[in-house]
Design an enzyme around this catalytic site. Structure first.
Site, short mmCIF file in Angstrom:
data_model
loop_
_atom_site.label_atom_id
_atom_site.label_comp_id
_atom_site.label_asym_id
_atom_site.label_seq_id
_atom_site.Cartn_x
_atom_site.Cartn_y
_atom_site.Cartn_z
N THR A 83 95.93 41.85 49.56
CA THR A 83 96.11 42.99 48.65
C THR A 83 94.76 43.66 48.40
OG1 THR A 83 97.99 41.97 47.54
CG2 THR A 83 96.80 43.61 46.27
N GLU A 142 98.34 35.55 46.31
CA GLU A 142 97.29 35.45 47.33
C GLU A 142 96.91 33.99 47.56
OE1 GLU A 142 94.99 39.72 46.78
OE2 GLU A 142 94.32 38.02 45.62
C1 5RP Z 1 93.43 41.42 44.77
C2 5RP Z 1 92.23 40.88 45.42
C3 5RP Z 1 91.52 41.78 46.39
O1 5RP Z 1 91.51 41.17 47.61
C4 5RP Z 1 90.14 42.02 45.90
O2 5RP Z 1 90.23 42.56 44.59
C5 5RP Z 1 89.36 42.97 46.80
O3 5RP Z 1 89.89 44.24 46.68
P1 5RP Z 1 89.26 45.50 47.41
O4 5RP Z 1 89.43 45.29 48.87
O5 5RP Z 1 90.07 46.65 46.86
O6 5RP Z 1 87.82 45.61 47.01
O7 5RP Z 1 91.81 39.78 45.21
O8 5RP Z 1 93.94 40.54 43.80
#
Ligand code: 5RP
Length: 227
Positions: A28, A106
């Protein structure tokens, strides 16, 4: 390249690890967004047969729109590979995740995967974890008590808010308490403490979980093998 271009770079690079007939965990976030788009293109152009296991409603919606076949984690025997983003990665490959509030699914998907790849721009790398606030998913009932307990322990908690200023709800209808720690000297000890607090569903410390990190650098993607 700006941060977004670095995210696109690693998102697109990471689909090279996806082979025909794999079951793939789809993480995500804004970096994963580019990975899912690139996977959708490979399925269309190359006729790849993939089963996706998504980690959030957001990613599921995107994958469905691209025609990526999906199953839940309980419907597949195993996941060959999961590709996800991360909020912070330390020099010894420990991670903080959950900035997008999807840490529970996740972690379930990651711990049921043969291999885990994290895709990040170079700003996510640090010597020691803690500069990114550590998300803790808690059930709403008793969450004020848990908050007070974290406060008394000096963990600097704050409830995550949504865009309307109310408390953010995760895909599982839980709250997120972010711990503003600055630095985490003993991540395994902290993880043990957090998971044993009644009302905590999961925390964002992803320890000893990643195999490969693809880092977006100005001169191209760098592939780091964790173990
Ligand atoms: C979501 C997550 C994402 O992987 C993490 O926040 C990184 O996000 P982005 O690629 O938008 O920087 O852990 O729960």
């Amino acid at each position: 390249m700006d941060q977004n271009e670095l995210k696109k770079l690693v998102g697109e690079k990471s689909v090279e690890w996806i082979k025909d007939n794999m079951t793939v965990g789809l993480g995500t976030g804004s970096t994963v967004y580019y990975m899912v788009e690139a996977l959708g293109r490979r399925i269309k152009d190359e006729g790849l047969h993939i089963t996706g296991v998504t980690t959030s409603n957001r990613t599921a919606k995107q994958a469905q729109a691209l025609g990526i076949p999906l199953k839940s984690v309980d419907e597949v025997e195993k996941i060959d590979l999961t590709i996800d983003g991360a909020d912070e990665i330390s020099a010894d490959f420990q991670g903080i995740k959950g900035g997008g509030a999807a840490l529970l699914f996740e972690k379930i998907v990651a711990t049921n995967s043969d291999k885990v790849i994290w895709i990040v721009d170079e700003s996510k790398l640090s010597q020691q974890l803690g500069s990114f606030p550590l998300p803790v998913e808690v059930i709403p009932y008793g969450s004020q008590k848990l908050f007070a307990k974290f406060e008394a322990k000096g963990l600097n908690p704050s409830f995550r808010k949504n865009d309307q200023g109310g408390l953010l709800l995760t895909d599982s209808d839980n709250y997120i308490i972010d711990l503003h720690l600055g630095s985490i000297d003993h991540p395994h000890e902290l993880a043990e403490y957090l998971i044993h607090q009644v009302g905590v569903v999961e925390h964002g410390l992803f320890l000893d979980m990643v195999n490969t990190v693809i880092v977006g650098r100005q001169n191209g993607p760098e592939v780091l093998e964790a173990r």
